[in-house]
Write an enzyme that holds these catalytic residues in place. Structure first.
Site, PDB file in Angstrom:
ATOM      1  NE  ARG A 178     -64.346  -7.778 -21.386  1.00 22.18           N
ATOM      2  CZ  ARG A 178     -64.409  -8.294 -22.857  1.00 22.18           C
ATOM      3  NH1 ARG A 178     -63.682  -7.721 -23.276  1.00 22.18           N
ATOM      4  NH2 ARG A 178     -65.744  -9.227 -22.131  1.00 22.18           N
ATOM      5  CG  ASP A 201     -60.283 -14.716 -32.654  1.00 25.07           C
ATOM      6  OD1 ASP A 201     -60.970 -14.751 -32.603  1.00 25.07           O
ATOM      7  OD2 ASP A 201     -59.346 -13.401 -32.434  1.00 25.07           O
TER       8      ASP A 201
HETATM    9  C1  LIG Z   1     -67.914 -14.313 -30.627  1.00 25.60           C
HETATM   10  S1  LIG Z   1     -66.371 -14.752 -30.912  1.00 25.60           S
HETATM   11  C2  LIG Z   1     -67.052 -16.173 -32.226  1.00 25.60           C
HETATM   12  C3  LIG Z   1     -66.081 -17.434 -32.169  1.00 25.60           C
HETATM   13  C4  LIG Z   1     -66.957 -18.063 -32.813  1.00 25.60           C
HETATM   14  N1  LIG Z   1     -67.007 -17.610 -34.833  1.00 25.60           N
HETATM   15  C5  LIG Z   1     -68.513 -18.564 -33.127  1.00 25.60           C
HETATM   16  O1  LIG Z   1     -69.244 -18.184 -33.584  1.00 25.60           O
HETATM   17  O2  LIG Z   1     -68.431 -19.023 -31.961  1.00 25.60           O
HETATM   18  C6  LIG Z   1     -65.532 -13.777 -31.910  1.00 25.60           C
HETATM   19  C7  LIG Z   1     -64.513 -13.564 -32.485  1.00 25.60           C
HETATM   20  O3  LIG Z   1     -63.867 -12.318 -33.309  1.00 25.60           O
HETATM   21  C8  LIG Z   1     -63.180 -11.898 -32.589  1.00 25.60           C
HETATM   22  N2  LIG Z   1     -62.633 -10.434 -33.821  1.00 25.60           N
HETATM   23  C9  LIG Z   1     -62.663  -9.151 -33.936  1.00 25.60           C
HETATM   24  N3  LIG Z   1     -62.915  -8.781 -34.368  1.00 25.60           N
HETATM   25  C10 LIG Z   1     -62.205  -9.043 -35.104  1.00 25.60           C
HETATM   26  C11 LIG Z   1     -60.810  -8.750 -36.461  1.00 25.60           C
HETATM   27  N4  LIG Z   1     -60.634  -7.431 -36.499  1.00 25.60           N
HETATM   28  N5  LIG Z   1     -60.108  -9.462 -37.420  1.00 25.60           N
HETATM   29  C12 LIG Z   1     -59.905 -11.467 -36.670  1.00 25.60           C
HETATM   30  N6  LIG Z   1     -61.157 -11.664 -35.655  1.00 25.60           N
HETATM   31  C13 LIG Z   1     -61.550 -10.472 -35.001  1.00 25.60           C
HETATM   32  C14 LIG Z   1     -62.916 -11.664 -31.533  1.00 25.60           C
HETATM   33  O4  LIG Z   1     -61.376 -11.761 -30.840  1.00 25.60           O
HETATM   34  C15 LIG Z   1     -63.614 -13.470 -31.112  1.00 25.60           C
HETATM   35  O5  LIG Z   1     -62.813 -14.364 -30.933  1.00 25.60           O
END
Ligand SMILES: C[S@@+](CC[C@H](N)C(=O)[O-])C[C@H]1O[C@@H](n2cnc3c(N)ncnc32)[C@H](O)[C@@H]1O
Length: 286
Positions: free
Chosen positions: A39, A152
């Site tokens: 990436r 997010d």
């Molecule tokens: C695997 S996805 C989960 C999406 C959804 N909540 C679900 O369960 O289907 C995880 C998300 O957490 C976000 N994320 C990771 N670290 C974060 C942070 N410090 N603050 C806010 N969001 C974060 C990522 O960008 C990503 O879009």
């Protein structure tokens, strides 16, 4: 130069891990090494840099906020889908059913108030599922002051989420009734109808930073997000959620996540479903 031609040394990987942890609280394990290299190699080449070391130097010394955001966006994992872990939405419908007959709050204009936060909402499937599940069951919410905040750390996913446009393949596995909510677009994609999009506020928000938002919330969804955090970071985030949830409100977390609920002022009510219960914290402290 192909991506794999830029080697990622142990020291460089450690520097990258340190920076993403400092910014977003994300702990990258050894297993993410190849993914990180592929990436970030694209960005390193686009910046005409010759190594990951020089990229981290660039991030430390010269990078703009936008450059730092590109770094963060590249390292998030955004997997999601509509009605993921659907027992949460069944529970939410039961819970909101009680609020519909007995609203917890009124807004200043006298309308009953309902607030839900999807923290780590990725491309929007989670908050839209909340909206669809609730509006299908409780059309009377149209007269409510009902808002869903969806946030997010990754600005790319927030931009996609706000559009509410998805490939039709995303509806596979949904029931006919669930799929019927979406509008078909001439290009073959589907779109969340405007009435549901209008319930949403999408915003970039890093859970590690300030939270410039107004509580209290009736429910918070933070699913499959803290899985990327270490224990102390998870605990801090859960504690902060607790401050925004009145007694009896709910926190929904991901299927492989858990928390020491009692000491944080929650009681476990179902699989990965936690009810705010301040008494629990007092009992646990005794
Ligand atoms: C695997 S996805 C989960 C999406 C959804 N909540 C679900 O369960 O289907 C995880 C998300 O957490 C976000 N994320 C990771 N670290 C974060 C942070 N410090 N603050 C806010 N969001 C974060 C990522 O960008 C990503 O879009």
């Amino acid at each position: 130069m192909a991506d794999e031609e830029i080697a990622l040394s142990d020291k460089e990987f450690d520097r990258i891990r340190d920076r993403i942890y400092q910014i977003a609280g994300i702990s990258l394990g050894e297993a993410k090494r190849v993914l990180v290299a592929s990436r970030l190699a694209k960005i390193v080449r686009a910046k005409n840099l010759d190594s990951f070391d020089s990229y981290v130097d660039f991030l430390d010394r010269r990078a703009s906020d936008k450059d730092k955001q590109v770094f963060v966006n590249a390292l998030t994992t955004n997997l999601t889908r509509f009605y993921r872990e659907d027992h949460h939405f069944d529970h939410l419908v039961g819970y909101v059913g009680q609020l519909v007959t007995n609203p917890r709050h009124k807004s200043s204009n006298g309308r009953p108030r309902l607030r839900i936060w999807s923290a780590g909402c990725s491309t929007g499937q989670e908050p839209y599922t909340i909206a669809m599940a609730l509006m299908q069951k409780f059309p009377q919410l149209k007269g409510w002051d009902f808002r869903i905040l969806a946030t997010d750390v990754d600005t790319d996913v927030i931009a996609k989420a706000a559009l509410g446009i998805y490939p039709a393949g995303e509806l596979e596995g949904l029931s006919r009734e669930q799929a019927a909510v979406f509008e078909k677009m001439p290009d073959g994609n589907v779109r969340v109808p405007v009435a549901l999009r209008n319930l949403m506020t999408f915003k970039p928000l890093n859970l590690m930073g300030d939270w410039p938002l107004k509580g209290p919330f009736d429910a918070i969804f933070c699913r499959n997000v803290t899985i990327y955090f270490d224990r102390p970071t998870q605990t801090r985030v859960f504690e902060r959620f607790g401050e925004l949830l009145p007694d009896g409100a709910y926190l929904y977390i991901g299927h492989s996540e858990n928390m020491r609920s009692a000491s944080l002022g929650f009681s476990l009510e179902g699989k990965t479903i936690y009810r705010r219960n301040v008494q629990e914290r007092m009992r646990a402290a005794r």
